[in-house]
Scaffold this active site. Structure first.
Site, PDB file in Angstrom:
ATOM      1  N   GLY A 109      41.421  43.354  45.337  1.00 35.92           N
ATOM      2  CA  GLY A 109      42.833  43.318  45.761  1.00 35.92           C
ATOM      3  C   GLY A 109      43.810  42.946  44.678  1.00 35.92           C
ATOM      4  O   GLY A 109      44.919  42.497  44.989  1.00 35.92           O
ATOM      5  N   GLY A 110      43.423  43.089  43.401  1.00 34.01           N
ATOM      6  CA  GLY A 110      44.369  42.834  42.311  1.00 34.01           C
ATOM      7  C   GLY A 110      44.951  41.430  42.392  1.00 34.01           C
ATOM      8  O   GLY A 110      44.248  40.446  42.661  1.00 34.01           O
ATOM      9  N   ARG A 155      33.663  40.485  31.460  1.00 33.36           N
ATOM     10  CA  ARG A 155      34.968  41.135  31.408  1.00 33.36           C
ATOM     11  C   ARG A 155      35.004  42.080  30.194  1.00 33.36           C
ATOM     12  O   ARG A 155      34.438  41.769  29.134  1.00 33.36           O
ATOM     13  CB  ARG A 155      36.036  40.059  31.268  1.00 33.36           C
ATOM     14  CG  ARG A 155      37.481  40.542  31.327  1.00 33.36           C
ATOM     15  CD  ARG A 155      37.865  41.038  32.668  1.00 33.36           C
ATOM     16  NE  ARG A 155      39.306  41.096  32.854  1.00 33.36           N
ATOM     17  CZ  ARG A 155      39.871  41.851  33.787  1.00 33.36           C
ATOM     18  NH1 ARG A 155      39.148  42.601  34.596  1.00 33.36           N
ATOM     19  NH2 ARG A 155      41.178  41.855  33.932  1.00 33.36           N
ATOM     20  N   SER A 163      42.264  38.286  34.324  1.00 29.76           N
ATOM     21  CA  SER A 163      41.832  38.900  35.592  1.00 29.76           C
ATOM     22  C   SER A 163      42.242  38.012  36.760  1.00 29.76           C
ATOM     23  O   SER A 163      42.510  36.820  36.588  1.00 29.76           O
ATOM     24  CB  SER A 163      40.313  39.040  35.569  1.00 29.76           C
ATOM     25  OG  SER A 163      39.832  39.443  36.841  1.00 29.76           O
ATOM     26  N   SER A 164      42.271  38.611  37.940  1.00 24.30           N
ATOM     27  CA  SER A 164      42.473  37.816  39.167  1.00 24.30           C
ATOM     28  C   SER A 164      41.175  37.665  39.959  1.00 24.30           C
ATOM     29  O   SER A 164      41.174  37.017  41.014  1.00 24.30           O
ATOM     30  CB  SER A 164      43.522  38.483  40.068  1.00 24.30           C
ATOM     31  OG  SER A 164      44.768  38.505  39.447  1.00 24.30           O
ATOM     32  N   ASP A 188      45.707  45.175  32.353  1.00 22.58           N
ATOM     33  CA  ASP A 188      45.746  43.770  32.782  1.00 22.58           C
ATOM     34  C   ASP A 188      46.240  42.843  31.666  1.00 22.58           C
ATOM     35  O   ASP A 188      46.461  41.655  31.889  1.00 22.58           O
ATOM     36  CB  ASP A 188      44.368  43.311  33.282  1.00 22.58           C
ATOM     37  CG  ASP A 188      44.173  43.643  34.763  1.00 22.58           C
ATOM     38  OD1 ASP A 188      45.145  44.055  35.416  1.00 22.58           O
ATOM     39  OD2 ASP A 188      43.048  43.492  35.260  1.00 22.58           O
ATOM     40  N   THR A 197      38.419  47.641  43.064  1.00 21.92           N
ATOM     41  CA  THR A 197      37.561  46.496  42.743  1.00 21.92           C
ATOM     42  C   THR A 197      36.626  46.270  43.924  1.00 21.92           C
ATOM     43  O   THR A 197      36.859  46.787  45.018  1.00 21.92           O
ATOM     44  CB  THR A 197      38.386  45.224  42.417  1.00 21.92           C
ATOM     45  OG1 THR A 197      39.323  45.521  41.385  1.00 21.92           O
ATOM     46  CG2 THR A 197      37.547  44.045  42.000  1.00 21.92           C
ATOM     47  N   THR A 251      34.796  45.493  38.679  1.00 29.60           N
ATOM     48  CA  THR A 251      35.964  46.386  38.755  1.00 29.60           C
ATOM     49  C   THR A 251      36.013  47.396  37.614  1.00 29.60           C
ATOM     50  O   THR A 251      35.398  47.192  36.560  1.00 29.60           O
ATOM     51  CB  THR A 251      37.260  45.525  38.720  1.00 29.60           C
ATOM     52  OG1 THR A 251      38.390  46.346  38.975  1.00 29.60           O
ATOM     53  CG2 THR A 251      37.450  44.836  37.386  1.00 29.60           C
ATOM     54  N   ASN A 263      39.320  48.361  37.464  1.00 23.43           N
ATOM     55  CA  ASN A 263      40.754  48.144  37.672  1.00 23.43           C
ATOM     56  C   ASN A 263      41.288  49.021  38.786  1.00 23.43           C
ATOM     57  O   ASN A 263      40.835  48.879  39.903  1.00 23.43           O
ATOM     58  CB  ASN A 263      41.552  48.304  36.380  1.00 23.43           C
ATOM     59  CG  ASN A 263      42.925  47.621  36.494  1.00 23.43           C
ATOM     60  OD1 ASN A 263      43.113  46.764  37.346  1.00 23.43           O
ATOM     61  ND2 ASN A 263      43.871  47.999  35.665  1.00 23.43           N
TER      62      ASN A 263
END
Ligand code: GLY
Length: 562
Positions: free
Chosen positions: A462-463, A95, A442-443, A413, A371, A389, A391
């Site tokens: 897909g966020g 990340r 993050s998701s 984020d 992403t 990603t 973003n």
């Protein structure tokens, strides 16, 4: 065309490898990615004798070139890896990190309001990239082939070009009309303000050189060299606060994945700084408190929505970078916590938002399918689930001139202001406030399922909706679903705030909609979303299936492109 290509390659591989080797029933490989060129490159690495981790490095780098709206060297990602020999799974956290000069209020104006354009556009929106470090780390610590070999396909595609395709052109068109794009970005993707035509080669010579630097000098070539300083100088000229030390100090972190037991199976999934694993654990643990298998579909949907609501509320309050804040992982993934939350569910009525939770709901919802995710199983049973990603679509819209990197806008984020919704309408608390060198929440949720019936490797872009998409595919798997149904199944989503169930056309029958509304839910149909990539292995037959989301299939690729 993409599907045909994938099937042909699977058939060829089975022929190439024969049926004679490999214990535990693994004698076929499977790769599912969002782009046929990435899938093909991954299979070629397996054909050369590389393992799933080698193929993951190659696929990751190729996607960085051919899917510039989704991910790239200017961004980050999570690599969930399983080594068949020692049975261990590890989560490689690549990340992005906040620059060391970042501060909690850096995106607030003098009135304390969030300057969303600053956290989304241009170099100030960009965290320190993590993907180059991941490529080096995964190749060196888990792969079997040299990094330069693994990066060859990506270098070739960046240097010689790849054919423009409909989805890319549409994305460029939207970006051109709706946002600021840097001069270098435009020069590469739309010279003279002209969008490319389908089939026109997109060349990224500077990105090819950057990949070559990583190929020959690895981590240090990107993070600790003359080249690094050049990137920093260029970014700073256009508003970045990056320092050389931010790059020198960047490293990936290997973390313990989250493990969840569900219906006798084991899920292995993403720990913080992803919010995916704990949120999925909470939802599955809550629904396990009920006899949900026996429920009719409307009652079960109500239960799943109420579980999502509670888990996303926890997400907002408790999740953040575990290197900076205390995340109560044990509690959030425990049966006891789920049991308490389950007791608050009224099976006849939607839970009203408590007045303490009256947060700002007045914002636009406009989430794209940015992403990217890919899933890989090799013939030894090694596996990789990777989500990466920059973003939002094309990240910050800013390309560094000399390196060709599209910079991420991952700083959005963080909670720029605790409990003010971000681009996805997601709210975050203090746990996810901006701090120097911290990773933003993050998701992204790369996941493995190991059950009596076999194995599934899955994930999606897909966020905020990544988590519920993965959840619904997990539930589908336990209802007898296949790789094809897991990617195709219609989706719905609730994330605590806003208090609304968003659903794809045909996700619910008219009867279910009526019943949900009668319980007090607000529903909104939205256009289709997600781009899930699934590989499954069946224990009994040894069959491997790869499936790419029908929503994201890229057409028109010439199989002889290489
Ligand atoms: N930037 C989207 C995510 O990490 O969840």
């Amino acid at each position: 065309m993409a599907k045909t290509l994938r099937l042909l390659i699977v058939i060829n591989l089975a022929f190439f490898f024969g049926e004679s080797i490999h214990a535990e029933g693994f004698n076929k490989a499977g790769i599912a990615t969002a782009h046929p060129l990435a899938t093909k490159a991954g299979y070629e690495i397996l054909e050369m004798g590389g393992n799933a981790f080698d193929a993951a490095v190659t696929v990751s780098a190729v996607l960085s070139v051919v899917e510039p709206y989704s991910s790239g060297l200017g961004g980050g990602g999570f690599f969930l890896l399983h080594n068949a020999e020692d049975g261990q799974s590890v989560f490689v956290d690549a990340r992005e990190k906040a620059p060391s000069m970042a501060d909690r209020d850096m995106y607030l104006d003098e009135n304390g309001d969030v300057l969303r354009t600053a956290s989304l556009n241009g170099p100030l929106a960009s965290g320190i990239p993590g993907l180059p470090a991941a490529l080096h780390h995964v190749a060196n610590n888990h792969g079997s082939m040299p990094l330069y070999k693994l990066l060859e396909p990506a270098i070739r595609l960046a240097r010689d070009g790849f054919p423009a395709y409909e989805r890319l052109i549409t994305a460029l068109n939207v970006a051109k009309k709706s946002r600021t794009l840097s001069p270098k970005f435009k020069a590469v993707f739309m010279p003279n303000d002209q969008l490319p035509e389908v089939g026109q080669l997109i060349k990224q010579p500077e990105l090819a050189k950057t990949l070559e630097i990583i190929a020959s000098n690895g981590h240090d070539g990107f993070y600790k060299s003359f080249f690094t300083q050049k990137m920093i100088d260029e970014a700073r000229q256009d508003g970045s606060i990056w320092l050389a030390d931010d790059f020198k100090n960047y490293s990936v972190v290997e973390r313990e994945p989250i493990k969840v037991n569900f219906l006798g199976a084991q899920l292995t999934t993403a720990p913080p700084p992803s919010s995916g694993g704990t949120t999925i654990a909470t939802i599955l643990n809550i629904i396990s408190e009920f006899d949900f298998i026996e429920m009719d579909i409307s009652t079960r949907t109500h239960l799943v929505v109420e579980s999502m609501r509670r888990a996303y509320r926890d997400r907002a309050f408790f999740l953040g970078d575990p290197d900076f804040v205390d995340v109560p992982i044990k509690k959030l993934t425990s049966k006891e916590h789920a049991s308490i939350l389950a007791q608050s569910i009224d099976m006849n009525a939607a839970t009203p938002i408590h007045e303490d939770d009256q947060l700002d709901e007045k914002y636009a919802w406009n989430e794209g399918s940015h992403t990217t995710h890919f899933s890989i199983l090799d013939m030894d049973g090694n596996r990789a689930a990777v989500t990466q990603t920059i973003n939002t679509w094309f990240g910050s819209g800013y390309m560094l001139p000399s390196s060709g990197l599209i910079l991420n806008n991952e700083m959005d984020d963080f909670s720029a202001k605790p409990f003010a919704p971000n681009r996805y309408g997601l709210v975050h608390g203090e746990q996810n406030s901006i701090q120097p060198n911290k990773r933003m929440l993050s998701s992204m949720t790369p996941t493995f399922i190991e059950s009596e019936k076999g194995l599934a490797i899955l994930g999606t872009p897909g966020g905020a909706r990544i988590i519920t998409m993965v959840l619904l595919s997990i539930l589908d798997y336990f209802e007898g679903g296949t790789a094809e149904t897991m990617t195709a199944k219609k989706r719905f989503h609730h994330q605590f705030l806003p208090d609304v169930i968003r659903y794809e056309k045909d996700a619910f029958t008219e009867e279910t909609i009526t019943i949900l509304e009668s319980k007090g839910h607000t529903l909104q149909e939205i256009s289709s979303y997600g781009n899930m990539q699934v590989v499954t292995w069946e224990k009994d037959s040894g069959d491997v299936s790869s499936s790419s989301d029908p929503r994201g299939i890229i057409e028109g690729y010439d199989i002889d492109f290489y």
